[in-house]
Design a protein around this motif. Sequence first.
Motif, PDB file in Angstrom:
ATOM      1  N   ALA A  36      36.995  -8.355  -6.593  1.00 47.73           N
ATOM      2  CA  ALA A  36      38.029  -9.113  -5.887  1.00 47.73           C
ATOM      3  C   ALA A  36      38.989  -8.163  -5.178  1.00 47.73           C
ATOM      4  O   ALA A  36      40.151  -8.013  -5.569  1.00 47.73           O
ATOM      5  CB  ALA A  36      38.775 -10.021  -6.853  1.00 47.73           C
ATOM      6  N   VAL A  37      38.497  -7.498  -4.156  1.00 49.78           N
ATOM      7  CA  VAL A  37      39.308  -6.555  -3.391  1.00 49.78           C
ATOM      8  C   VAL A  37      39.677  -7.193  -2.054  1.00 49.78           C
ATOM      9  O   VAL A  37      38.967  -8.049  -1.529  1.00 49.78           O
ATOM     10  CB  VAL A  37      38.563  -5.233  -3.164  1.00 49.78           C
ATOM     11  N   GLU A  38      40.788  -6.754  -1.489  1.00 48.20           N
ATOM     12  CA  GLU A  38      41.251  -7.320  -0.226  1.00 48.20           C
ATOM     13  C   GLU A  38      40.461  -6.789   0.962  1.00 48.20           C
ATOM     14  O   GLU A  38      40.139  -7.530   1.887  1.00 48.20           O
ATOM     15  CB  GLU A  38      42.741  -7.016  -0.033  1.00 48.20           C
ATOM     16  N   THR A  39      40.158  -5.505   0.939  1.00 49.62           N
ATOM     17  CA  THR A  39      39.462  -4.880   2.061  1.00 49.62           C
ATOM     18  C   THR A  39      38.125  -4.318   1.591  1.00 49.62           C
ATOM     19  O   THR A  39      38.083  -3.454   0.720  1.00 49.62           O
ATOM     20  CB  THR A  39      40.314  -3.744   2.658  1.00 49.62           C
ATOM     21  N   MET A  40      37.040  -4.834   2.153  1.00 52.55           N
ATOM     22  CA  MET A  40      35.699  -4.396   1.764  1.00 52.55           C
ATOM     23  C   MET A  40      35.080  -3.455   2.784  1.00 52.55           C
ATOM     24  O   MET A  40      34.137  -2.743   2.467  1.00 52.55           O
ATOM     25  CB  MET A  40      34.787  -5.612   1.578  1.00 52.55           C
ATOM     26  N   GLY A  41      35.589  -3.470   4.001  1.00 55.05           N
ATOM     27  CA  GLY A  41      35.065  -2.594   5.036  1.00 55.05           C
ATOM     28  C   GLY A  41      33.586  -2.813   5.280  1.00 55.05           C
ATOM     29  O   GLY A  41      33.091  -3.950   5.273  1.00 55.05           O
ATOM     30  N   ALA A  42      32.880  -1.724   5.463  1.00 55.67           N
ATOM     31  CA  ALA A  42      31.444  -1.796   5.736  1.00 55.67           C
ATOM     32  C   ALA A  42      30.635  -2.181   4.499  1.00 55.67           C
ATOM     33  O   ALA A  42      29.426  -2.372   4.594  1.00 55.67           O
ATOM     34  CB  ALA A  42      30.955  -0.451   6.271  1.00 55.67           C
ATOM     35  N   PHE A  43      31.302  -2.310   3.360  1.00 56.54           N
ATOM     36  CA  PHE A  43      30.618  -2.641   2.111  1.00 56.54           C
ATOM     37  C   PHE A  43      30.687  -4.135   1.786  1.00 56.54           C
ATOM     38  O   PHE A  43      30.341  -4.549   0.680  1.00 56.54           O
ATOM     39  CB  PHE A  43      31.216  -1.835   0.947  1.00 56.54           C
ATOM     40  N   GLU A  44      31.135  -4.946   2.740  1.00 57.90           N
ATOM     41  CA  GLU A  44      31.329  -6.373   2.473  1.00 57.90           C
ATOM     42  C   GLU A  44      30.051  -7.040   1.978  1.00 57.90           C
ATOM     43  O   GLU A  44      30.061  -7.814   1.014  1.00 57.90           O
ATOM     44  CB  GLU A  44      31.836  -7.083   3.734  1.00 57.90           C
ATOM     45  N   GLY A  45      28.942  -6.747   2.638  1.00 54.59           N
ATOM     46  CA  GLY A  45      27.677  -7.342   2.231  1.00 54.59           C
ATOM     47  C   GLY A  45      27.305  -7.007   0.797  1.00 54.59           C
ATOM     48  O   GLY A  45      26.836  -7.866   0.040  1.00 54.59           O
ATOM     49  N   GLN A  46      27.546  -5.754   0.402  1.00 57.15           N
ATOM     50  CA  GLN A  46      27.224  -5.342  -0.965  1.00 57.15           C
ATOM     51  C   GLN A  46      28.148  -5.997  -1.980  1.00 57.15           C
ATOM     52  O   GLN A  46      27.706  -6.419  -3.055  1.00 57.15           O
ATOM     53  CB  GLN A  46      27.307  -3.819  -1.075  1.00 57.15           C
ATOM     54  N   ALA A  73      27.450 -11.291   6.469  1.00 58.70           N
ATOM     55  CA  ALA A  73      28.148 -10.007   6.624  1.00 58.70           C
ATOM     56  C   ALA A  73      27.175  -8.918   7.050  1.00 58.70           C
ATOM     57  O   ALA A  73      27.493  -8.085   7.909  1.00 58.70           O
ATOM     58  CB  ALA A  73      28.830  -9.619   5.309  1.00 58.70           C
ATOM     59  N   ASN A  74      25.985  -8.920   6.469  1.00 60.23           N
ATOM     60  CA  ASN A  74      24.980  -7.927   6.842  1.00 60.23           C
ATOM     61  C   ASN A  74      24.557  -8.088   8.304  1.00 60.23           C
ATOM     62  O   ASN A  74      24.359  -7.105   9.018  1.00 60.23           O
ATOM     63  CB  ASN A  74      23.755  -8.038   5.928  1.00 60.23           C
ATOM     64  N   GLN A  75      24.433  -9.326   8.726  1.00 62.37           N
ATOM     65  CA  GLN A  75      24.043  -9.575  10.116  1.00 62.37           C
ATOM     66  C   GLN A  75      25.131  -9.098  11.076  1.00 62.37           C
ATOM     67  O   GLN A  75      24.832  -8.532  12.131  1.00 62.37           O
ATOM     68  CB  GLN A  75      23.758 -11.069  10.315  1.00 62.37           C
ATOM     69  N   ARG A  76      26.388  -9.319  10.707  1.00 66.01           N
ATOM     70  CA  ARG A  76      27.490  -8.855  11.552  1.00 66.01           C
ATOM     71  C   ARG A  76      27.499  -7.334  11.667  1.00 66.01           C
ATOM     72  O   ARG A  76      27.818  -6.780  12.722  1.00 66.01           O
ATOM     73  CB  ARG A  76      28.833  -9.325  10.989  1.00 66.01           C
ATOM     74  N   ASP A  77      27.147  -6.674  10.563  1.00 67.89           N
ATOM     75  CA  ASP A  77      27.167  -5.204  10.548  1.00 67.89           C
ATOM     76  C   ASP A  77      25.863  -4.598  11.055  1.00 67.89           C
ATOM     77  O   ASP A  77      25.717  -3.372  11.092  1.00 67.89           O
ATOM     78  CB  ASP A  77      27.431  -4.700   9.120  1.00 67.89           C
ATOM     79  N   GLY A  78      24.912  -5.460  11.400  1.00 67.60           N
ATOM     80  CA  GLY A  78      23.631  -4.958  11.874  1.00 67.60           C
ATOM     81  C   GLY A  78      22.779  -4.371  10.771  1.00 67.60           C
ATOM     82  O   GLY A  78      21.894  -3.556  11.035  1.00 67.60           O
ATOM     83  N   ALA A  79      23.052  -4.777   9.529  1.00 66.82           N
ATOM     84  CA  ALA A  79      22.294  -4.265   8.381  1.00 66.82           C
ATOM     85  C   ALA A  79      21.182  -5.242   8.009  1.00 66.82           C
ATOM     86  O   ALA A  79      21.335  -6.460   8.152  1.00 66.82           O
ATOM     87  CB  ALA A  79      23.218  -4.052   7.191  1.00 66.82           C
ATOM     88  N   ASN A  80      20.090  -4.703   7.533  1.00 61.61           N
ATOM     89  CA  ASN A  80      18.956  -5.529   7.124  1.00 61.61           C
ATOM     90  C   ASN A  80      18.743  -5.360   5.628  1.00 61.61           C
ATOM     91  O   ASN A  80      18.381  -4.281   5.165  1.00 61.61           O
ATOM     92  CB  ASN A  80      17.693  -5.125   7.890  1.00 61.61           C
ATOM     93  N   ASN A  81      19.011  -6.430   4.872  1.00 61.44           N
ATOM     94  CA  ASN A  81      18.854  -6.370   3.426  1.00 61.44           C
ATOM     95  C   ASN A  81      18.006  -7.554   2.974  1.00 61.44           C
ATOM     96  O   ASN A  81      18.529  -8.630   2.649  1.00 61.44           O
ATOM     97  CB  ASN A  81      20.230  -6.399   2.744  1.00 61.44           C
ATOM     98  N   PRO A  82      16.691  -7.388   2.972  1.00 65.06           N
ATOM     99  CA  PRO A  82      15.808  -8.500   2.588  1.00 65.06           C
ATOM    100  C   PRO A  82      15.988  -8.937   1.141  1.00 65.06           C
ATOM    101  O   PRO A  82      15.679 -10.081   0.793  1.00 65.06           O
ATOM    102  CB  PRO A  82      14.405  -7.939   2.837  1.00 65.06           C
ATOM    103  N   ILE A  83      16.497  -8.052   0.298  1.00 69.17           N
ATOM    104  CA  ILE A  83      16.643  -8.398  -1.115  1.00 69.17           C
ATOM    105  C   ILE A  83      17.646  -9.532  -1.302  1.00 69.17           C
ATOM    106  O   ILE A  83      17.396 -10.499  -2.029  1.00 69.17           O
ATOM    107  CB  ILE A  83      17.065  -7.162  -1.933  1.00 69.17           C
ATOM    108  N   VAL A  84      18.803  -9.430  -0.624  1.00 62.94           N
ATOM    109  CA  VAL A  84      19.810 -10.478  -0.779  1.00 62.94           C
ATOM    110  C   VAL A  84      19.311 -11.782  -0.167  1.00 62.94           C
ATOM    111  O   VAL A  84      19.634 -12.874  -0.643  1.00 62.94           O
ATOM    112  CB  VAL A  84      21.160 -10.046  -0.161  1.00 62.94           C
ATOM    113  N   GLU A  85      18.491 -11.689   0.871  1.00 64.49           N
ATOM    114  CA  GLU A  85      17.914 -12.898   1.456  1.00 64.49           C
ATOM    115  C   GLU A  85      16.941 -13.559   0.485  1.00 64.49           C
ATOM    116  O   GLU A  85      16.873 -14.793   0.393  1.00 64.49           O
ATOM    117  CB  GLU A  85      17.222 -12.547   2.765  1.00 64.49           C
ATOM    118  N   MET A  86      16.199 -12.744  -0.254  1.00 59.10           N
ATOM    119  CA  MET A  86      15.300 -13.284  -1.284  1.00 59.10           C
ATOM    120  C   MET A  86      16.105 -13.955  -2.390  1.00 59.10           C
ATOM    121  O   MET A  86      15.707 -15.017  -2.892  1.00 59.10           O
ATOM    122  CB  MET A  86      14.443 -12.161  -1.859  1.00 59.10           C
ATOM    123  N   LYS A  87      17.219 -13.339  -2.751  1.00 61.14           N
ATOM    124  CA  LYS A  87      18.072 -13.939  -3.791  1.00 61.14           C
ATOM    125  C   LYS A  87      18.587 -15.306  -3.340  1.00 61.14           C
ATOM    126  O   LYS A  87      18.685 -16.246  -4.140  1.00 61.14           O
ATOM    127  CB  LYS A  87      19.237 -13.004  -4.116  1.00 61.14           C
TER     128      LYS A  87
END
Length: 213
Positions: free
Chosen positions: A154-164, A192-206
């Motif tokens: 529960a942090v206010e600023t996640m930066g580039a780590f928001e998806g994680q 969040a991953n899509q906004r950052d241009g990151a591809n994380n198939p694992i979270v999509e599977m979840k």
Amino acid sequence: MTEMRTEEEQIEAIKNWWKENGMQTIAAVVIVAGGWFGYQGWQSQKQDAGEGASAVYQQVLELSGSEQEQDLAQRGLLLDQLKTDFSSTVYASYAALFKAKDAVNAGNLEEAVTELEFAKQNATTEELSHLATIRLARVKIAQQAYDEALSLLAVETMGAFEGQYLEVKGDALKAKGEVDAARDAYSQAVAANQRDGANNPIVEMKLDDLAVN
């Protein structure tokens, strides 16, 4: 004669001023010079510490691919050295992250928590702080301390780590049995991953695993 008197008066005035202010002037010069050389010394010491830590860390990396007991023991000693002798450098947090990973692989979650808390508290960059926080939350989930994990996340600023952050939040909520909330967290993580241009198939599977039929 007038010019001579004027020069004599000037010299006398300088003598009187020096008697009154000379020591203060010397003290000011000493303080300024001391501050300058002190700063230079601190900068030099800081640079030396960084170079020394970098050399030790390089040895750690060279030993990382080995599973021999002797090399593992040597690597452990080097990691401890980074934490104790170079605690003010970024390499101390790197060392703690290394030790936490080793502890998790060995099934020692308590030790992993200790190392990750050290890495988080001593992080010299926001990126390291985020990384240590996310990994610590994962270990808390493994310990079934779900509320502690959610509190860490529960942090206010996640930066580039928001998806994680959101993915691990979904993991904690799913483990608690809060399926709807977990699905929402995973959905936010995908966005969040899509906004950052990151591809994380694992979270999509979840997310797919929690799809409403």
